[in-house]
Design a protein around this motif. Structure first.
Motif, short mmCIF file in Angstrom:
data_model
loop_
_atom_site.label_atom_id
_atom_site.label_comp_id
_atom_site.label_asym_id
_atom_site.label_seq_id
_atom_site.Cartn_x
_atom_site.Cartn_y
_atom_site.Cartn_z
N ARG A 58 -25.00 -26.49 -31.73
CA ARG A 58 -25.06 -26.16 -30.30
C ARG A 58 -25.61 -24.75 -30.12
O ARG A 58 -25.46 -23.89 -30.99
N LEU A 103 -21.88 -21.25 -24.94
CA LEU A 103 -20.44 -21.00 -24.93
C LEU A 103 -20.13 -19.55 -24.60
O LEU A 103 -19.29 -19.26 -23.74
N PRO A 113 -18.47 -31.07 -29.48
CA PRO A 113 -18.81 -29.64 -29.35
C PRO A 113 -18.22 -28.77 -30.44
O PRO A 113 -18.84 -27.78 -30.85
N TYR A 165 -20.74 -26.28 -32.21
CA TYR A 165 -20.59 -24.82 -32.17
C TYR A 165 -20.28 -24.27 -33.56
O TYR A 165 -20.75 -23.19 -33.92
N ASP A 189 -15.44 -28.22 -23.23
CA ASP A 189 -16.71 -27.52 -23.50
C ASP A 189 -17.40 -27.26 -22.16
O ASP A 189 -17.83 -28.20 -21.48
N SER A 198 -20.96 -28.90 -21.77
CA SER A 198 -21.16 -30.34 -22.00
C SER A 198 -21.67 -31.02 -20.74
O SER A 198 -21.56 -30.49 -19.63
N PRO A 250 -13.53 -23.54 -26.09
CA PRO A 250 -13.61 -23.78 -27.55
C PRO A 250 -13.33 -22.58 -28.42
O PRO A 250 -12.88 -22.75 -29.56
#
Length: 475
Positions: A12, A17, A60, A64, A211, A214, A455
């Motif tokens: 990702r 994030l 995710p 990540y 997430d 997402s 996350p």
């Protein structure tokens, strides 16, 4: 088909994030990932690639983690229906509910062990000595011993639990106990979800997350949301913007599908206040209770409509009860008077394209006036977290992880008794009648999610646990 298959997840964009993180969290995340031994693969094993909160977190989490340079991989268990009937029974039991009332005896152990023994043969082809393996929920508990014999570190995670032990929790935990005794650690969503005997093993408490990038949680304007819902025939409107979204892999796509809808007449107007619950068709989510509470205590006092939304009933492999729960809802809906029926929709969203499914849920949640999650039991309730992230007023039950997410009225309403339909109706109508307070509550709820349920917090907690276990193993 019995076995394990790997789900391949591309890295990702970590910037997707970090744009949402609190000051300093990005540095902590980078530092935490650098401390992991690069030759020790971290495996996650669960029982479905799509549908349900565990799958929605793993995708995710793997993406990540890979972007941070961590060697994280994901395996999914394929098993026959009779296996999932047993594991659903166990999952209901540790949640404190009866489920189908079936036995958990010798015959069930035989089926359970037979399936997982065959899956373990595949697992041993993937796992190397020193690897660290997260096994998720009852479907995978029987793999703990195989992981340990392979020289790896098994960590079993229970995502559900009960607020109070009862006869159902006792039977379910006793079924699992022998399989878990070789685990290096157990992970629970909340401290009180753990069985009394867990103290003989190392354990940790790690809440789930959503997430923010997402398809289900990424930003979406009201115009786009209305266009998505219009294209799906869920709102009676003309699309005024392209109904597009960003897929998990970063490409752009159109959010359009053909849901199964039970309703009278046309879809609701976009100006009609919408009360929404999105969840699996699972008895503990109490979709019938939401419908009855709306019919008796919201519909007579407002012009709102209700939408109960879940996946198509064959769309989640490890949930064999969905069709029956949906049928029960349809029967209840048909028993209502026509005027009330005309304000309630039952919606099953196809799961063939999980990203499109998630984007449509995003549109529904963005458009909703009030979101509810009136569960009778709940491990955590990620649909509640999603509602809070979208700054929506939330009415939920003070059970399990929902109580932890909504600790007071500043961020939502958690009903002390989820079976009190009058209290449910009062809470919903208060939000419908007071948009200013709804906005204030929603903004505070979003801030709570940003602080605790993204996350970064989850990944740092998992890495800290694995470091501790590595030190224990080396002693």
């Amino acid at each position: 088909m019995i076995g394990l298959r790997e789900v391949l997840v591309a890295p990702r964009k970590i910037a997707d994030l970090t744009a949402h993180l609190q000051p300093g969290q990005e540095r902590m995340l980078a530092a935490g990932s650098m401390r992991h031994h690069p030759e020790r693969t971290i495996w996650h094993v669960n029982s479905t690639e799509h549908g349900g909160g565990v799958a929605e977190m793993l995708r995710p989490m793997v993406g990540y983690s890979r972007a941070l340079g961590l060697p994280v991989r994901w395996l999914v268990l394929d098993a026959p229906p009779e296996f999932f009937e047993i594991t659903k029974r166990i999952d209901n039991g540790i949640s404190g509910v009866c489920g189908d009332g079936g036995p958990l005896g010798y015959a069930e152990h035989e089926v359970y062990q037979s399936v997982l023994a065959r899956a373990a043969a595949v697992l041993e082809e993937h796992v190397s000595p020193g690897d660290q393996v997260f096994l998720h929920d009852p479907q995978t508990a029987g793999l703990v011993g195989y992981v340990r014999r392979a020289g790896a570190v098994p960590v079993w995670r229970a995502h559900n639990g009960a607020d109070e032990p009862n006869q159902h929790t006792g039977v379910a935990w006793e079924f699992l106990r022998a399989y878990l005794r070789d685990a290096h650690a157990l992970v629970f969503t909340l401290p009180h979800f753990a069985p009394a005997w867990h103290k003989s093993l190392a354990s940790a408490v790690i809440p789930p997350f959503i997430d923010p990038a997402s398809p289900k949680n990424q930003p979406m304007s009201e115009r786009v949301a209305l266009s998505v819902l219009a294209r799906c025939d869920l709102i009676d409107a003309e699309p005024s913007a392209p109904p597009v979204f960003t897929r998990f892999d970063g490409t752009t796509a159109t959010a359009e599908l053909r849901p199964t809808v039970v309703r009278e007449g046309r879809p609701p107007s976009p100006d009609s206040p919408l009360v929404l619950q999105v969840s699996r068709w699972d008895a503990v989510k109490d979709m019938p209770g939401v419908m009855l509470g709306f019919a008796e205590h919201v519909a007579p006092r407002s012009d709102a409509t209700l939408m109960l939304v879940g996946p198509e009933v064959t769309g989640v492999a490890d949930d064999p009860e969905a069709a029956q729960v949906f049928d029960d809802c349809v029967k209840m809906w048909r028993a209502l008077d026509m005027e009330t029926r005309s304000r309630i929709q039952l919606v099953c969203l196809p799961m063939a394209d999980p990203d499109v499914n998630a984007a449509v849920v995003n549109a529904l949640q963005r458009h909703a006036t009030v979101i509810v999650q009136k569960s009778l039991s709940e491990g955590f309730g990620l649909t509640a977290t999603e509602a809070m992230w979208k700054a929506k007023p939330l009415v939920t039950s003070a059970v399990g992880g929902l109580r932890f997410q909504v600790p007071d009225l500043s961020v939502g309403t958690a009903l002390t008794d989820p079976l009190d339909l009058r209290a449910f109706g009062n809470a919903v109508t208060r939000y419908l009648a007071d948009p200013a307070n709804s906005r204030t509550v929603g903004e505070r709820a979003r801030a709570r999610v940003a602080e605790q349920f993204l996350p970064d917090t989850h990944l740092l907690a998992e890495l800290a646990l694995l470091r501790d276990l590595s030190e224990m193993v080396l002693r």
